[in-house]
Design a protein around this motif. Structure first.
Motif, PDB file in Angstrom:
ATOM      1  N   GLU A  93      16.980   8.014   0.381  1.00 53.68           N
ATOM      2  CA  GLU A  93      15.622   8.340   0.814  1.00 53.68           C
ATOM      3  C   GLU A  93      14.822   8.933  -0.335  1.00 53.68           C
ATOM      4  N   MET A  94      13.526   9.182  -0.087  1.00 50.97           N
ATOM      5  CA  MET A  94      12.617   9.675  -1.116  1.00 50.97           C
ATOM      6  C   MET A  94      11.944  10.966  -0.676  1.00 50.97           C
ATOM      7  N   LEU A  95      11.674  11.837  -1.629  1.00 52.21           N
ATOM      8  CA  LEU A  95      10.973  13.081  -1.343  1.00 52.21           C
ATOM      9  C   LEU A  95       9.483  12.992  -1.649  1.00 52.21           C
ATOM     10  N   PHE A 135       8.889   0.605   4.044  1.00 54.22           N
ATOM     11  CA  PHE A 135      10.109   0.981   3.329  1.00 54.22           C
ATOM     12  C   PHE A 135       9.837   2.256   2.537  1.00 54.22           C
ATOM     13  N   GLY A 136      10.872   2.776   1.879  1.00 53.09           N
ATOM     14  CA  GLY A 136      10.760   4.049   1.174  1.00 53.09           C
ATOM     15  C   GLY A 136      10.764   5.202   2.151  1.00 53.09           C
ATOM     16  N   THR A 141       7.609   6.818   6.149  1.00 52.64           N
ATOM     17  CA  THR A 141       7.831   5.972   4.968  1.00 52.64           C
ATOM     18  C   THR A 141       6.617   6.061   4.056  1.00 52.64           C
ATOM     19  N   PHE A 142       6.856   5.747   2.788  1.00 55.88           N
ATOM     20  CA  PHE A 142       5.786   5.846   1.793  1.00 55.88           C
ATOM     21  C   PHE A 142       5.081   4.516   1.512  1.00 55.88           C
ATOM     22  N   VAL A 170       0.857  -1.181   0.000  1.00 54.55           N
ATOM     23  CA  VAL A 170       0.000   0.000   0.000  1.00 54.55           C
ATOM     24  C   VAL A 170       0.894   1.231   0.000  1.00 54.55           C
ATOM     25  N   MET A 171       0.644   2.146  -0.917  1.00 55.19           N
ATOM     26  CA  MET A 171       1.416   3.378  -1.008  1.00 55.19           C
ATOM     27  C   MET A 171       0.687   4.510  -0.300  1.00 55.19           C
TER      28      MET A 171
END
Length: 351
Positions: free
Chosen positions: A97-99, A88-89, A72-73, A64-65
């Motif tokens: 990492e993620m923006l 994760f993410g 985390t995303f 699931v996003m």
């Protein structure tokens, strides 16, 4: 007889206008079948989400996003019981990492994610236990690709990404993130915007996409208005379907497209036999009026089903507002995300 003549003349003029406006697509006005569906709620024993936007299932794993994840995303669950496995993410601006998170796609045993703010695609793979997804590869996108907001995988070496420059409809990108070629054009009848405001037009025509390698069908549905496009990549055919709400409506302000019509679709899935799309259909005026009354509901109450050639088949009327779906035709179920509820994962039985 004169009133009848006037009515016939009016109908003739309206038909002519409709033909001129929608000459690049085929109209649909309704569905031959409508069914109401009632959801069952999937109990989760953990509170993780702020805005669960997408759900993707493969085998006994579901991801699931969370579009607005705080830490985390992405969240990995065992399927079908949805026991929590891992997250994760990680949110952040370091290289690992993620923006932002725009979408997720299974590709074999790997899961690809898109970070629009970093202009990166990242591949995650399972650890030895199968209970965690670990970063394995990051692909930086070519600077000629203007802010990628969705993607699909095409085989193991190519991505297809909507083009928001207005020059074409899609960008074909290789595994190294380099632009290979562009395909298609925005099928709009707005000749002035096509000539003078293509970037704004492309923004208004922002679309959610999906691709099924089994039948070669790439589908795109517009976030505004009511447009479905089907590209068959096996025989190179292209079908445009225009619903009652028509093309995305917008005004140009300082080079940007400002929406003025309706919220259209929010997710699409191409199965082996059909195209399923979540439809909202609420005007921005209605949304603003509801907001002033303290009513904040997001998502669509309809799932539209089309054939692989774009023929309207069925409309499902839902008892929840949903954003994302995962359709399993073999089991006859649709999993969906409802961002308005504390228990946001719900299930519909189609049969």
């Amino acid at each position: 007889m004169k009133p009848l003549i006037n009515i016939l003349l009016l109908l003739t003029l309206l038909a002519a206008c409709a033909t001129a406006t929608h000459e690049k697509g085929m109209l649909y006005t309704d569905f031959p079948e409508t069914k109401e569906l009632s959801a069952s709620t999937q109990v989760l024993y953990t509170a993780l989400f702020r805005y669960p936007f997408r759900i993707r299932v493969q085998g006994d794993r579901a991801v699931v996003m969370d579009l607005h994840g705080q830490e985390t995303f992405f969240h990995l669950f065992h399927y079908p019981d949805f026991s929590y496995l891992s997250s994760f993410g990680k949110l952040g601006d370091s290289p690992e990492e993620m923006l932002s998170a725009e979408n997720i796609r299974w590709n074999g045993q790997s899961l690809w994610t898109l970070d629009a703010n970093k202009s990166e695609l990242t591949r995650f793979g399972f650890d030895s236990s199968g209970d965690s997804l670990l970063r394995q590869e990051t692909v930086g996108l070519d600077k000629d690709i203007l802010r990628a907001l969705d993607f699909v995988t095409y085989g193991d070496s190519t991505f297809i990404i909507p083009d928001y420059s207005g020059d074409s409809r899609f960008c074909w990108v290789n595994r190294e993130g380099k632009l290979l070629r562009k395909m298609g054009k925005i099928p709009s009848s707005n000749e002035d915007a096509l000539k003078n405001a293509r970037p704004a037009l492309a923004q208004a025509w922002r679309s959610f996409i999906d691709y099924n390698p089994e039948n070669g069908v790439l589908a795109a549905v517009t976030q505004l208005g009511e447009i479905l496009e089907i590209y068959n990549l096996q025989d190179s055919t292209h079908v445009v379907r225009i619903g009652p709400h028509g093309e995305p409506k917008f005004q140009v302000s300082q080079g940007y497209g400002i929406p003025t019509g309706i919220m259209g679709f929010s997710d699409v899935q191409v199965t082996d036999s059909a195209v399923y799309a979540v439809f909202h259909g609420r005007s921005f005026k209605e949304i603003a009026q509801n907001a002033r009354r303290g009513i904040h509901v997001d998502g669509g109450k309809y799932i539209y089903v089309f054939s692989l050639t774009g023929e309207p088949l069925r409309r499902y009327v839902l008892d929840h507002h949903v954003c994302g779906i995962s359709v399993n035709e073999r089991e006859g179920i649709i999993l969906a995300t409802d961002v308005n509820k504390d228990e946001p994962i719900i299930k519909y039985k189609m049969k």
